[in-house]
Each structure stands twice: as C-alpha cells, then as structure tokens.
Design an enzyme around this catalytic site. Structure first.
Site, PDB file in Angstrom:
ATOM      1  CB  SER A 260      -0.964  -0.045   1.193  1.00  0.00           C
ATOM      2  OG  SER A 260      -2.009   0.874   1.061  1.00  0.00           O
TER       3      SER A 260
ATOM      4  CG  ASP B   7      -5.958  -2.746  -4.417  1.00  0.00           C
ATOM      5  OD1 ASP B   7      -6.752  -1.921  -3.933  1.00  0.00           O
ATOM      6  OD2 ASP B   7      -4.762  -2.825  -4.066  1.00  0.00           O
TER       7      ASP B   7
ATOM      8  CG  HIS C 199      -5.637  -2.292  -0.369  1.00  0.00           C
ATOM      9  ND1 HIS C 199      -4.671  -2.012  -1.313  1.00  0.00           N
ATOM     10  CD2 HIS C 199      -5.208  -1.711   0.787  1.00  0.00           C
ATOM     11  CE1 HIS C 199      -3.699  -1.292  -0.756  1.00  0.00           C
ATOM     12  NE2 HIS C 199      -4.005  -1.109   0.516  1.00  0.00           N
TER      13      HIS C 199
END
Length: 338
Positions: free
Chosen positions: A129, A284, A313
């Site tokens: 991330s 995602d 995600h």
C-alpha cells in the site's frame, strides 16, 4: 519498554519548504547485519500502520527471514512513533504539523540506512500500500543502491480516483464537531467511526462481501460485527491528526514530483534499475492493476505478477488471507533468488 529505536535527524527542510524540527525516525530491525553490509532489506510501513504491524511477512522460513537478512522497518512520519502531530512539542504539534511527502519519508530513511548502518547496497525494498509507494521512491531516487523491489497493492503515484476516495475519508473524519479543526483534546470518535465506515467499502472487493468472507473466513458474527470489530477497531486507537498527515502524504505521492524528474512520470519510472516484481491484486479498488500495467511498461527491468484474489486491497495484506500471503511470500523468495 519500547520495542523500537529512534534515529535523531535534527532539523530537516521538507519538500514543501517547511522545517521539521528535531526530526525523529522510529524503526525496528530484525536479524543481523553481516560484515559486508549487503544483506539489508528495507520494508516501510503502510497507512496508519506501525512497525509491528509489518511482521506478518517476517519470520523463520519466510522470504524475509531474520536468520538470513537484516530487515529494517522504518515507521512513516506521522504514524505516531516517528515525528508526528501527536508527539511533536508545541508549537509544531497537532494541526501545525508540517506536510510531509513519500519523498521526505524516503530521504530520511536513506539517511538512517546509510548514516546509522553504513549500508551502500540493498538486495530488496518491499512494501504494501503506502509502503509500496515508498518502495517505488527508493528505487527511483537511489537506483544504484536498490537491487530489487517488490511493491504490492500500491502505486508509484496517487491516481486521481484514489485522491477522490481519500477526500471522502478526510471529509468523514473532519465533519465531527469534536475534531475542532485539529485542536481536539479528546479523540473525535464519531469522525473516526465514520472514517472507518467509508474505508470499509473500499478495502475489500465486492466479491469479498458477496461471498460473506467477513463471516465465513474471518469469523465475524455479522456484517455489522465486521464493520465495528475490524474497521472501527483499526481506526479508533489512532490519532486523527496523525491519520490526516499520512492521508495528505498518500494523496501527494508521486515518484516524479521532485528536483530529479521535474514531474516527468515516465522518466522517473525509466530511472528504476532494480529488478522488479510489481504485484497488484486483481480486485484492489484503491490500486487497480491498470495503473501498475502502465508503470511496468516504462520500467526497464520489471514484471507484473498479479495476485488473482477476491480479497481486494488486503490480498497478501496483514495476515488476512493466508493463501494470498503464501503467494506473496513465494514471489518474494523468487525475486530474492534471482
């Protein structure tokens, strides 16, 4: 006792032109640096996360094995351990904390790695991330130092769509009257809970919710139990100003927005010499694979290694989907062996 160390960086002029006074970088290391100083891996933290929340990929027998590698987990500025709104002295605390970018973070991490440990080469930088965003910055800013990168579920810059999502998160948090424009004495819990609800619609995929994996795989009793226990549970312990600092940093992530590349995104991608596995997740909603496909086209030594998963995600993220974590660990092992 704290299970991390602090590196004092002195006064630091940030990319914005503001000065971060008596800057401090919190970090934890796992394993031992060898005599050649060539077994170090940098593994930055993610949005709201702290070093211990990176540990799902560290351990004996895993790719990030402390018996083999010296793993450095630097905490992002604003995460409550490194210099942050919540721990700065007046008058630079709370809403007065300066804006920081991924560029600022990586520049200070580079000082930690080189000044504190004397490391000149890195076999790998990896991160999830926002940690992936920092990974790209490491490779673009220090191409002769970084040998391999594996950014997963992240991107080299914040897309316009991602920026808009984060505006919704910010609006939910700051709409709480208790937020008091950042000068609260008690946590704005209503805003934190609202923020968590906004986040919940994006962190996992539509298919995740359709298949009821919150109940069937994660063990929550109901959807509401999941929204409270998982999502509100993540954000209620965090400081609101810290979250907003990291949110602004996320929104302004772009490996080309610096003096080296002058906004030329493709030039910045082309400067990355590291062998790269770029690892999106197929579902995602923050960082769709299309963004990574564009990046890989412009990186000279990169491969797209997509994880096909309905975990969105969190495919390969902090221990939520063991099968996806295994896939990610195998990719890390393959890259390190190459």
């Amino acid at each position: 006792m704290a299970d991390y160390s602090i590196y004092d960086l002195g006064d630091v002029v940030l990319q914005s032109g503001a000065t971060l006074r008596a800057a401090k970088l919190a970090y934890k290391t796992y394993g031992t640096l060898n005599t050649r100083r060539d077994n170090a891996i940098v593994y930055p933290t993610w949005y709201s996360g702290q070093h211990y929340e990176n540990e799902w990929l560290i351990g004996e027998g895993l790719a990030l094995d402390p018996n083999r590698y010296f793993i450095i987990v630097p905490n992002m500025l604003g995460n409550g351990l490194s210099s942050s709104p919540s721990n700065m002295p007046e008058p630079w605390n709370k809403a007065r904390f300066p804006k920081v970018t991924p560029y600022d973070n990586v520049r200070l991490q580079h000082r930690l790695v080189t000044e504190k440990f004397g490391i000149e080469t890195l076999p790998l930088v990896t991160g999830w991330s926002m940690g992936a965003g920092q990974t790209y910055h490491w490779a673009a800013l220090y191409p002769d130092m970084v040998q391999r990168i594996l950014p997963f579920q992240g991107a080299a810059r914040c897309s316009r769509h991602n920026f808009v999502f984060l505006e919704g998160v910010k609006a939910a948090l700051t709409a709480d009257a208790a937020f008091e424009e950042g000068w609260y004495d008690a946590p704005p819990t209503r805003g934190l809970r609202a923020m968590a609800r906004v986040y919940a619609g994006w962190g996992f995929s539509q298919a995740f919710y359709r298949e009821k994996l919150d109940i069937e795989a994660m063990g929550y009793a109901s959807l509401e139990d999941f929204l409270v226990g998982f999502w509100e549970g993540i954000f209620l312990p965090r400081d609101a100003n810290n979250l907003l600092t990291m949110l602004w940093c996320w929104q302004h992530g772009d490996i080309s927005k610096n003096e080296f590349f002058q906004g030329d995104f493709e030039k910045a991608l082309g400067a990355i010499k590291a062998k790269a596995f770029v690892v999106p997740a197929s579902t995602d909603l923050y960082f769709p694979p299309e963004d990574n496909i564009h990046e890989v086209r412009h990186m000279p030594n990169a491969e797209l290694r997509q994880i096909d998963s309905i975990w969105g995600h969190f495919a390969g993220g902090p221990g939520t989907s063991p099968a996806d974590v295994k896939t990610l660990d195998d990719l890390l092992k393959e890259l390190l062996a190459s």
